[in-house]
Write a protein that holds these residues in place. Sequence first.
Motif, PDB file in Angstrom:
ATOM      1  N   TYR A  36      19.704 -21.896 -15.958  1.00 55.84           N
ATOM      2  CA  TYR A  36      19.392 -22.046 -14.526  1.00 55.84           C
ATOM      3  C   TYR A  36      17.964 -21.548 -14.343  1.00 55.84           C
ATOM      4  N   GLY A  37      17.043 -22.468 -14.042  1.00 54.59           N
ATOM      5  CA  GLY A  37      15.643 -22.077 -13.887  1.00 54.59           C
ATOM      6  C   GLY A  37      14.933 -23.041 -12.966  1.00 54.59           C
ATOM      7  N   GLN A  38      13.614 -22.989 -13.011  1.00 52.17           N
ATOM      8  CA  GLN A  38      12.854 -23.790 -12.053  1.00 52.17           C
ATOM      9  C   GLN A  38      12.003 -24.879 -12.706  1.00 52.17           C
ATOM     10  N   ASP A  39      12.038 -24.956 -14.045  1.00 53.97           N
ATOM     11  CA  ASP A  39      11.155 -25.913 -14.715  1.00 53.97           C
ATOM     12  C   ASP A  39      11.967 -26.718 -15.745  1.00 53.97           C
ATOM     13  N   PRO A  40      12.038 -28.041 -15.573  1.00 52.35           N
ATOM     14  CA  PRO A  40      12.870 -28.847 -16.494  1.00 52.35           C
ATOM     15  C   PRO A  40      12.387 -28.806 -17.943  1.00 52.35           C
ATOM     16  N   ASP A  41      11.097 -28.466 -18.154  1.00 59.40           N
ATOM     17  CA  ASP A  41      10.582 -28.418 -19.527  1.00 59.40           C
ATOM     18  C   ASP A  41      10.353 -26.978 -19.999  1.00 59.40           C
ATOM     19  N   ALA A  42      11.033 -26.028 -19.367  1.00 53.97           N
ATOM     20  CA  ALA A  42      10.830 -24.615 -19.712  1.00 53.97           C
ATOM     21  C   ALA A  42      11.318 -24.338 -21.127  1.00 53.97           C
ATOM     22  N   PRO A  43      10.814 -23.251 -21.756  1.00 50.95           N
ATOM     23  CA  PRO A  43      11.201 -22.934 -23.139  1.00 50.95           C
ATOM     24  C   PRO A  43      12.713 -22.933 -23.355  1.00 50.95           C
ATOM     25  N   ALA A  44      13.479 -22.361 -22.436  1.00 46.03           N
ATOM     26  CA  ALA A  44      14.937 -22.286 -22.651  1.00 46.03           C
ATOM     27  C   ALA A  44      15.610 -23.631 -22.396  1.00 46.03           C
ATOM     28  N   ALA A  45      15.132 -24.353 -21.385  1.00 44.81           N
ATOM     29  CA  ALA A  45      15.744 -25.643 -21.058  1.00 44.81           C
ATOM     30  C   ALA A  45      15.610 -26.612 -22.233  1.00 44.81           C
ATOM     31  N   GLN A  46      14.494 -26.492 -22.986  1.00 47.48           N
ATOM     32  CA  GLN A  46      14.259 -27.390 -24.125  1.00 47.48           C
ATOM     33  C   GLN A  46      15.342 -27.301 -25.197  1.00 47.48           C
ATOM     34  N   VAL A  47      16.000 -26.147 -25.316  1.00 42.66           N
ATOM     35  CA  VAL A  47      16.946 -25.965 -26.430  1.00 42.66           C
ATOM     36  C   VAL A  47      18.388 -25.759 -25.964  1.00 42.66           C
ATOM     37  N   SER A  48      18.651 -25.990 -24.677  1.00 43.17           N
ATOM     38  CA  SER A  48      19.995 -25.737 -24.167  1.00 43.17           C
ATOM     39  C   SER A  48      20.778 -27.024 -23.981  1.00 43.17           C
ATOM     40  N   THR A  49      22.095 -26.872 -23.944  1.00 47.39           N
ATOM     41  CA  THR A  49      22.954 -28.045 -23.776  1.00 47.39           C
ATOM     42  C   THR A  49      22.765 -28.642 -22.381  1.00 47.39           C
ATOM     43  N   TYR A  50      22.754 -27.771 -21.378  1.00 48.01           N
ATOM     44  CA  TYR A  50      22.628 -28.235 -19.995  1.00 48.01           C
ATOM     45  C   TYR A  50      21.554 -27.412 -19.294  1.00 48.01           C
ATOM     46  N   SER A  51      20.974 -27.974 -18.237  1.00 53.05           N
ATOM     47  CA  SER A  51      20.126 -27.122 -17.406  1.00 53.05           C
ATOM     48  C   SER A  51      20.201 -27.554 -15.957  1.00 53.05           C
ATOM     49  N   THR A  52      20.026 -26.556 -15.104  1.00 54.98           N
ATOM     50  CA  THR A  52      19.937 -26.797 -13.662  1.00 54.98           C
ATOM     51  C   THR A  52      18.550 -26.363 -13.237  1.00 54.98           C
ATOM     52  N   VAL A  53      17.873 -27.215 -12.491  1.00 56.33           N
ATOM     53  CA  VAL A  53      16.559 -26.852 -11.964  1.00 56.33           C
ATOM     54  C   VAL A  53      16.719 -26.645 -10.467  1.00 56.33           C
ATOM     55  N   ALA A  54      16.710 -25.388 -10.067  1.00 52.55           N
ATOM     56  CA  ALA A  54      16.888 -25.074  -8.644  1.00 52.55           C
ATOM     57  C   ALA A  54      16.412 -23.652  -8.387  1.00 52.55           C
ATOM     58  N   GLU A  55      16.187 -23.344  -7.114  1.00 51.09           N
ATOM     59  CA  GLU A  55      15.767 -21.990  -6.737  1.00 51.09           C
ATOM     60  C   GLU A  55      16.967 -21.046  -6.819  1.00 51.09           C
ATOM     61  N   TYR A  56      16.677 -19.745  -6.926  1.00 52.76           N
ATOM     62  CA  TYR A  56      17.761 -18.743  -6.954  1.00 52.76           C
ATOM     63  C   TYR A  56      18.423 -18.574  -5.585  1.00 52.76           C
ATOM     64  N   THR A  57      17.813 -19.193  -4.582  1.00 57.54           N
ATOM     65  CA  THR A  57      18.376 -19.088  -3.230  1.00 57.54           C
ATOM     66  C   THR A  57      19.186 -20.331  -2.858  1.00 57.54           C
ATOM     67  N   ASP A  58      19.301 -21.280  -3.760  1.00 56.03           N
ATOM     68  CA  ASP A  58      19.990 -22.542  -3.469  1.00 56.03           C
ATOM     69  C   ASP A  58      21.505 -22.359  -3.689  1.00 56.03           C
ATOM     70  N   THR A  59      22.208 -22.004  -2.622  1.00 61.29           N
ATOM     71  CA  THR A  59      23.622 -21.631  -2.734  1.00 61.29           C
ATOM     72  C   THR A  59      24.474 -22.748  -3.334  1.00 61.29           C
ATOM     73  N   GLU A  60      24.212 -23.986  -2.928  1.00 66.94           N
ATOM     74  CA  GLU A  60      25.026 -25.101  -3.445  1.00 66.94           C
ATOM     75  C   GLU A  60      24.833 -25.256  -4.947  1.00 66.94           C
ATOM     76  N   ALA A  61      23.564 -25.196  -5.387  1.00 67.35           N
ATOM     77  CA  ALA A  61      23.269 -25.321  -6.825  1.00 67.35           C
ATOM     78  C   ALA A  61      23.902 -24.158  -7.589  1.00 67.35           C
ATOM     79  N   LEU A  62      23.869 -22.966  -7.015  1.00 66.11           N
ATOM     80  CA  LEU A  62      24.448 -21.783  -7.676  1.00 66.11           C
ATOM     81  C   LEU A  62      25.957 -21.945  -7.842  1.00 66.11           C
ATOM     82  N   LYS A  63      26.611 -22.438  -6.775  1.00 66.49           N
ATOM     83  CA  LYS A  63      28.074 -22.610  -6.835  1.00 66.49           C
ATOM     84  C   LYS A  63      28.449 -23.625  -7.899  1.00 66.49           C
ATOM     85  N   LYS A  64      27.698 -24.694  -7.977  1.00 66.17           N
ATOM     86  CA  LYS A  64      27.975 -25.738  -8.974  1.00 66.17           C
ATOM     87  C   LYS A  64      27.789 -25.176 -10.390  1.00 66.17           C
ATOM     88  N   PHE A  65      26.683 -24.458 -10.554  1.00 64.30           N
ATOM     89  CA  PHE A  65      26.386 -23.825 -11.854  1.00 64.30           C
ATOM     90  C   PHE A  65      27.523 -22.881 -12.253  1.00 64.30           C
TER      91      PHE A  65
END
Length: 362
Positions: A36-65
């Motif tokens: 869960y981060g803010q950049d689709p090409d971030a170091p961790a997103a590059q090597v993970s199975t899934y990623s969510t790109v959203a702000e830490y204040t985005d309640t809907e995205a957090l609930k889904k995650f």
Amino acid sequence: MTTIAPGHTIGILGDGQLGRMMALAAAELGYKTHIYGQDPDAPAAQVSTYSTVAEYTDTEALKKFATDVDVVTLEFENIPSETLKVLEKIVPVRPGRKVLETSQDRFIEKSFLNSLGVPTAPFANVENLTDLGKAIERIGTPAVLKTRRFGYDGKGQFKITNGTQIDEAWEAVNGHPSILEGFVPFDLEISVIVARDIQGNIETYVPVENRHKNHILDITLAPADIMKVVSKHATELAAKIADNLDLVGLIAVEMFVTNEGDVLVNELAPRPHNSGHWTIEACVTSQFKQSIRAAAGLPLASPERHSNAVMRNLIGHDIDHWQEILNHPEMSLHLYGKAEAREGRKMGHVTRLFPLDTKPKA
Ligand code: AMP
């Protein structure tokens, strides 16, 4: 669910290089990861199975995650408390909110440490210029004014060498709530990384020495060249802190060692730490794998080191030397997949091993 079995998904808050190395360690244990981060090409997103790109204040995205993962851990401590409140209703968060709330705010952090009898530099809360004046009177100079929150790599700090610098110091911290700390004339800076599992078992890595350049970690020497009694004391302090935080996860405890051998705690980071990168090559279990084991509710593994080590950060254009480094077969090169080498940006690191009976050389 207490134990998350391999095959399940570990959610990681934060998408930087620490998250990348956590995701790689999780994969070795058979887990999927969701960043869960803010950049689709971030170091961790590059090597993970899934990623969510959203702000830490985005309640809907957090609930889904939270619904999509089986446990949440983090690689970054400045996550708003409200974010954790949303997540913890749906999924276990390890380390939990109490650990984060303690380590996010330097005043809360140092007050907590002192309440355990853990020594720190003398400090005072500073909310305004009047507080600052009183704090300087009480603590004296030299002293360091630091913002209570969101400081890292020396950002949001000002060293006060005499009482005439009050306005300049207050401006340097942009008038944010701060603490004034007495300046510690330390001999060296060390850190101890400690892991605590869900049953309360603790494992600690050997204390290491950290040397900084421009306020950013430059090299780590493992182990720190300190007396056995100091090493034991530092390790015990770190374990005591982890226990009293009810930590489930990993915490790095940064400390100052004075030339009398006193140990003062400077800062806590409730996640894998730059000063623990050497553990990938030199220990039975790396700090990253240990953090995943703790988060997944698995037993901890041995943090024992089979080699001494030196870790050097590659900052900004240091990375341009990657080919030269590859010509040294004794050096392990790690690159974080960041596209642009900006000044002060951590681009990678290099680890070199030494036999256990040899002092690691910078
Ligand atoms: P921090 O952001 O608290 O980790 O501080 C960054 C760096 O500033 C530390 O690693 C030390 O080198 C230095 N520093 C911070 N606080 C103090 C202090 N109270 N006395 C001496 N040096 C300090």
